[in-house]
Scaffold this active site. Structure first.
Site, short mmCIF file in Angstrom:
data_model
loop_
_atom_site.label_atom_id
_atom_site.label_comp_id
_atom_site.label_asym_id
_atom_site.label_seq_id
_atom_site.Cartn_x
_atom_site.Cartn_y
_atom_site.Cartn_z
N ASN A 15 -32.35 -26.46 -64.14
CA ASN A 15 -31.10 -25.70 -63.95
C ASN A 15 -30.79 -25.71 -62.89
OD1 ASN A 15 -30.03 -23.76 -66.28
ND2 ASN A 15 -32.48 -23.81 -66.49
N MET A 91 -39.64 -17.42 -61.28
CA MET A 91 -40.72 -16.27 -62.34
C MET A 91 -41.48 -14.65 -61.76
SD MET A 91 -40.50 -18.31 -65.05
CE MET A 91 -41.85 -17.34 -65.89
N ARG A 92 -40.41 -13.94 -60.71
CA ARG A 92 -41.20 -12.91 -60.13
C ARG A 92 -39.77 -12.07 -60.66
NH1 ARG A 92 -45.13 -12.16 -57.00
NH2 ARG A 92 -44.29 -10.81 -55.38
N HIS A 110 -31.41 -16.80 -69.27
CA HIS A 110 -32.38 -16.42 -69.66
C HIS A 110 -32.42 -16.94 -71.52
CE1 HIS A 110 -35.58 -14.01 -71.02
NE2 HIS A 110 -35.31 -13.82 -72.73
#
Ligand code: GRF
Length: 199
Positions: A15, A91-92, A110
């Protein structure tokens, strides 16, 4: 002057590539100033490098707390003049202080139609649930996970006999189209926030 955009990644970075390419081609009126990863081994870093975008690693394991890690990231982003932040497979969870620093100027993508299937492995969650329609959401980031106001959504019908992997691959293509479109809209500032509605 084009608005400056920082991109946060943790992994593959597909992305991120689609966002950078859209800005570099002029399809999106923004300038990618930094690709920042919390994972030193993120494959996306080399891809950003190839595209000529500055990269940085701020490993979260080197900080005692989420807040400290986020402060380091904020400092680096501010140095580059980034006015907007795109999460692209980051990823946090961001600390409230980070969200506040870029209030309504942080975007996330998402791979489900929120509010369905927030959290990790959204595609698998949807698959296991047996949905016949799923999709992709781009939203502004607030203090709650996968929760902020929705900028763009695209739905996709599952095909007869399609595997989870095939569904994921088709969703990813949609992500690569939808994220630049949503970023373009966000940067245009041709919208207002009415409650949680972007109008
Ligand atoms: C994408 O599916 C994105 O929606 C999710 O994490 C994945 C990241 O993939 N948040 P990539 O790193 O952009 O290839």
């Amino acid at each position: 002057m084009k608005p400056k955009v920082g991109i946060l990644i943790s992994g593959r970075g597909s992305n991120m590539v689609s966002l950078v390419e859209a800005m570099q081609s002029g399809a999106v009126e923004g300038e990618p100033v930094l690709v920042l990863s919390n994972e030193p081994e993120a494959p996306g870093l080399a891809k950003a490098d190839e595209l000529g975008v500055a990269t940085a690693v701020i490993d979260h394991r080197d900080s005692a707390s989420r807040r400290e890690h986020d402060e380091k990231m904020l400092e680096r982003l501010h140095e580059t003049g980034a006015e907007w932040v795109c999460l692209a497979g980051y990823m946090r969870i961001l600390s409230p202080a980070f969200v506040k620093a870029y209030r309504n100027r942080i975007l996330n993508i998402h791979p489900s139609l929120l509010p369905a299937f927030a959290g990790v492995h959204a595609q698998r969650q949807a698959w296991d649930y047996g949905v016949k329609i799923t999709g992709v959401t781009v939203h502004l980031v607030d203090e709650q996970l996968d929760h902020g106001p929705i900028l763009a959504q695209r739905a996709m019908e599952l095909e007869e006999g399609e595997t989870l992997e095939q569904m994921e691959a088709r969703l990813l293509k949609i992500e690569h189209d939808l994220y630049p479109e949503a970023l373009s809209k966000a940067l245009s500032r041709a919208w207002t926030l009415n409650g949680r509605r972007i109008e």
